[in-house]
Design a protein around this motif. Structure first.
Motif, mmCIF file in Angstrom:
data_model
loop_
_atom_site.group_PDB
_atom_site.id
_atom_site.type_symbol
_atom_site.label_atom_id
_atom_site.label_comp_id
_atom_site.label_asym_id
_atom_site.label_seq_id
_atom_site.Cartn_x
_atom_site.Cartn_y
_atom_site.Cartn_z
ATOM 1 N N LEU A 16 0.831 -1.208 0.000
ATOM 2 C CA LEU A 16 0.000 0.000 0.000
ATOM 3 C C LEU A 16 0.868 1.262 0.000
ATOM 4 O O LEU A 16 0.462 2.299 -0.528
ATOM 5 C CB LEU A 16 -0.902 -0.024 1.243
ATOM 6 C CG LEU A 16 -2.032 0.986 1.336
ATOM 7 C CD1 LEU A 16 -3.020 0.804 0.195
ATOM 8 C CD2 LEU A 16 -2.751 0.855 2.678
ATOM 9 N N HIS A 39 2.669 -8.111 1.915
ATOM 10 C CA HIS A 39 1.334 -7.878 2.472
ATOM 11 C C HIS A 39 0.546 -7.051 1.469
ATOM 12 O O HIS A 39 0.948 -5.951 1.087
ATOM 13 C CB HIS A 39 1.492 -7.131 3.800
ATOM 14 C CG HIS A 39 0.218 -6.900 4.539
ATOM 15 N ND1 HIS A 39 -0.281 -7.803 5.451
ATOM 16 C CD2 HIS A 39 -0.651 -5.868 4.532
ATOM 17 C CE1 HIS A 39 -1.406 -7.337 5.969
ATOM 18 N NE2 HIS A 39 -1.659 -6.157 5.423
ATOM 19 N N ASP A 41 -3.027 -5.300 0.660
ATOM 20 C CA ASP A 41 -4.246 -4.786 1.296
ATOM 21 C C ASP A 41 -5.344 -4.586 0.268
ATOM 22 O O ASP A 41 -5.259 -3.699 -0.583
ATOM 23 C CB ASP A 41 -3.936 -3.452 1.981
ATOM 24 C CG ASP A 41 -3.046 -3.622 3.191
ATOM 25 O OD1 ASP A 41 -3.479 -4.300 4.136
ATOM 26 O OD2 ASP A 41 -1.917 -3.096 3.181
ATOM 27 N N MET A 43 -9.072 -3.457 -0.457
ATOM 28 C CA MET A 43 -10.119 -2.608 0.148
ATOM 29 C C MET A 43 -11.228 -2.347 -0.870
ATOM 30 O O MET A 43 -10.951 -2.165 -2.057
ATOM 31 C CB MET A 43 -9.517 -1.277 0.593
ATOM 32 C CG MET A 43 -8.344 -1.419 1.540
ATOM 33 S SD MET A 43 -7.756 0.193 2.092
ATOM 34 C CE MET A 43 -6.253 -0.292 2.958
ATOM 35 N N HIS A 72 -4.712 -9.404 2.675
ATOM 36 C CA HIS A 72 -5.505 -8.902 3.806
ATOM 37 C C HIS A 72 -6.785 -8.330 3.229
ATOM 38 O O HIS A 72 -6.789 -7.242 2.654
ATOM 39 C CB HIS A 72 -4.671 -7.843 4.543
ATOM 40 C CG HIS A 72 -5.388 -7.153 5.666
ATOM 41 N ND1 HIS A 72 -4.894 -6.016 6.282
ATOM 42 C CD2 HIS A 72 -6.550 -7.442 6.304
ATOM 43 C CE1 HIS A 72 -5.737 -5.641 7.227
ATOM 44 N NE2 HIS A 72 -6.745 -6.484 7.263
ATOM 45 N N MET A 143 -4.823 -5.582 14.432
ATOM 46 C CA MET A 143 -4.741 -4.267 13.802
ATOM 47 C C MET A 143 -4.323 -3.238 14.857
ATOM 48 O O MET A 143 -4.987 -3.074 15.878
ATOM 49 C CB MET A 143 -6.082 -3.860 13.203
ATOM 50 C CG MET A 143 -6.575 -4.746 12.054
ATOM 51 S SD MET A 143 -5.419 -4.903 10.672
ATOM 52 C CE MET A 143 -5.233 -3.194 10.163
ATOM 53 N N GLY A 148 -7.832 0.780 6.670
ATOM 54 C CA GLY A 148 -8.292 1.639 5.584
ATOM 55 C C GLY A 148 -7.194 2.489 4.971
ATOM 56 O O GLY A 148 -7.267 2.802 3.785
ATOM 57 N N PHE A 149 -6.205 2.839 5.750
ATOM 58 C CA PHE A 149 -5.183 3.755 5.239
ATOM 59 C C PHE A 149 -3.814 3.418 5.824
ATOM 60 O O PHE A 149 -3.717 2.956 6.969
ATOM 61 C CB PHE A 149 -5.524 5.209 5.617
ATOM 62 C CG PHE A 149 -6.859 5.641 5.083
ATOM 63 C CD1 PHE A 149 -6.989 6.099 3.771
ATOM 64 C CD2 PHE A 149 -7.996 5.552 5.871
ATOM 65 C CE1 PHE A 149 -8.233 6.465 3.270
ATOM 66 C CE2 PHE A 149 -9.241 5.919 5.380
ATOM 67 C CZ PHE A 149 -9.360 6.382 4.068
ATOM 68 N N GLY A 150 -2.779 3.684 5.032
ATOM 69 C CA GLY A 150 -1.423 3.626 5.544
ATOM 70 C C GLY A 150 -1.087 4.924 6.258
ATOM 71 O O GLY A 150 -1.838 5.899 6.192
ATOM 72 N N GLY A 151 0.038 4.903 6.958
ATOM 73 C CA GLY A 151 0.564 6.125 7.542
ATOM 74 C C GLY A 151 -0.181 6.643 8.755
ATOM 75 O O GLY A 151 -0.028 7.806 9.129
ATOM 76 N N GLN A 152 -0.973 5.805 9.416
ATOM 77 C CA GLN A 152 -1.698 6.253 10.605
ATOM 78 C C GLN A 152 -0.862 6.001 11.864
ATOM 79 O O GLN A 152 0.126 5.270 11.853
ATOM 80 C CB GLN A 152 -3.020 5.493 10.731
ATOM 81 C CG GLN A 152 -3.971 5.669 9.573
ATOM 82 C CD GLN A 152 -5.282 4.931 9.837
ATOM 83 O OE1 GLN A 152 -6.150 5.422 10.543
ATOM 84 N NE2 GLN A 152 -5.410 3.737 9.284
ATOM 85 N N GLY A 182 -0.135 -1.839 11.141
ATOM 86 C CA GLY A 182 -0.514 -0.441 11.232
ATOM 87 C C GLY A 182 0.351 0.354 12.199
ATOM 88 O O GLY A 182 0.474 0.008 13.372
ATOM 89 N N GLY A 183 0.974 1.394 11.673
ATOM 90 C CA GLY A 183 1.757 2.284 12.529
ATOM 91 C C GLY A 183 3.024 1.652 13.095
ATOM 92 O O GLY A 183 3.561 2.125 14.105
ATOM 93 N N GLY A 203 4.236 -0.599 6.119
ATOM 94 C CA GLY A 203 4.190 0.060 4.825
ATOM 95 C C GLY A 203 5.116 1.255 4.797
ATOM 96 O O GLY A 203 6.216 1.209 4.243
ATOM 97 N N THR A 204 4.685 2.322 5.448
ATOM 98 C CA THR A 204 5.437 3.580 5.451
ATOM 99 C C THR A 204 6.877 3.375 5.923
ATOM 100 O O THR A 204 7.813 3.945 5.347
ATOM 101 C CB THR A 204 4.733 4.587 6.389
ATOM 102 O OG1 THR A 204 3.342 4.600 6.080
ATOM 103 C CG2 THR A 204 5.308 5.977 6.227
HETATM 104 C C1 DX5 Z 1 -4.205 -0.491 6.819
HETATM 105 C C2 DX5 Z 1 -3.453 -1.634 6.199
HETATM 106 C C3 DX5 Z 1 -2.010 -1.672 6.493
HETATM 107 C C4 DX5 Z 1 -1.230 -0.472 6.024
HETATM 108 C C5 DX5 Z 1 -0.174 -0.225 7.047
HETATM 109 O O1 DX5 Z 1 -5.572 -0.705 6.631
HETATM 110 O O2 DX5 Z 1 -4.013 -2.869 6.648
HETATM 111 O O3 DX5 Z 1 -1.433 -2.879 6.003
HETATM 112 O O4 DX5 Z 1 -0.631 -0.631 4.773
HETATM 113 O O5 DX5 Z 1 0.494 0.940 6.717
HETATM 114 P P1 DX5 Z 1 1.546 1.651 7.705
HETATM 115 O O6 DX5 Z 1 2.624 0.650 7.996
HETATM 116 O O7 DX5 Z 1 1.998 2.809 6.917
HETATM 117 O O8 DX5 Z 1 0.787 2.030 8.950
#
Ligand code: DX5
Ligand code: ZN
Length: 224
Positions: A16, A39, A41, A43, A72, A143, A148-152, A182-183, A203-204
């Motif tokens: 992602l 991994h 993702d 959605m 996922h 989780m 829903g989003f990366g970078g949280q 996540g994070g 991810g990030t």
């Molecule tokens: C969020 C995804 C994660 C996401 C994690 O819904 O399931 O896999 O890519 O991203 P980072 O590592 O940036 O929090």
């Protein structure tokens, strides 16, 4: 106390956060940089407020690497799509209990399709949700952000959930794996490793910087 020092922690980059215009090259780059798994993702804009990709992209990534592919699924319903993702090359498929009215059957379907099965717990979902699913899963994805989003930002309260699930699995001498998603970064990874995870999705923290940095990004997560 779980012996986290004995566990080799695996790192699974989340595509992602990769450059979507160069996804194949990104998959190859993280594989060369020491990733243990990819991994992916998925959605649907319905179960989570974001859209990504479907089985055709999984099949395209499958052609670029031999790494295990973890799909996922953040889609609802789940069951109509499981076989297509396994057919596309998923080695493990993870589903959220809230995403399908029959999570037990959905997990059975994943295994019957020939993949390993994972169950994902949202931050607000109690570990008790697992009580009647242990015999159906190979992995528990905790989780550490709302999906829903990366970078949280990492949600601290989930460290206790990891520790509680670790205690339960150790008590049962279970080989089910715990992964967090996540994070995860240099600051948060050591905390979840100490709490007993087997694997980190990131991810990030992996795709930040240039491809030349991916190897050190992965090693910093693994070893702190
Ligand atoms: C969020 C995804 C994660 C996401 C994690 O819904 O399931 O896999 O890519 O991203 P980072 O590592 O940036 O929090
Ligand atoms: Zn994910």
């Amino acid at each position: 106390m779980p012996d986290s020092s004995a566990r080799r922690v695996r790192v699974a980059p989340s595509l992602l956060a990769a450059d979507f215009a160069r996804l194949g090259e990104e998959a190859i780059a993280v594989a060369a940089a020491g990733a243990d798994e990819l991994h992916l993702d998925v959605m649907d804009g319905h179960f989570v407020p974001n859209l990504t990709f479907g089985p055709d992209l999984v099949a395209a990534i499958r052609r670029t690497t031999d790494l295990p592919l973890h799909v996922h699924l953040m889609i609802s319903p789940v069951q109509p799509f499981v076989e297509r993702f396994v057919g596309a090359g998923a080695d493990i498929v993870t589903v959220h209990p809230e995403a399908d009215p029959h999570i037990h059957r959905a997990l059975q379907q994943v295994r019957a399709s020939g993949a390993k099965a994972g169950v994902a717990l949202n931050p607000g979902t109690p570990a008790k949700m697992l009580d009647y699913l242990f015999d159906l899963v190979d992995r528990i994805l905790i989780m550490t952000v709302n999906p829903g989003f990366g970078g949280q930002t990492f949600i601290e309260s989930q460290v206790d959930k990891v520790a509680a699930v670790r205690r339960r699995l150790d008590k049962d001498e279970s080989s089910i794996e715990i992964e967090v998603d996540g994070g995860i970064n240099r600051d948060t990874a050591p905390r979840v490793i100490a709490a007993g995870v087997d694997s980190l999705v990131a991810g990030t923290a992996v795709f930040g910087g240039t491809p030349a940095e991916y190897e050190s990004n992965i090693e910093l997560l693994r070893h702190g």
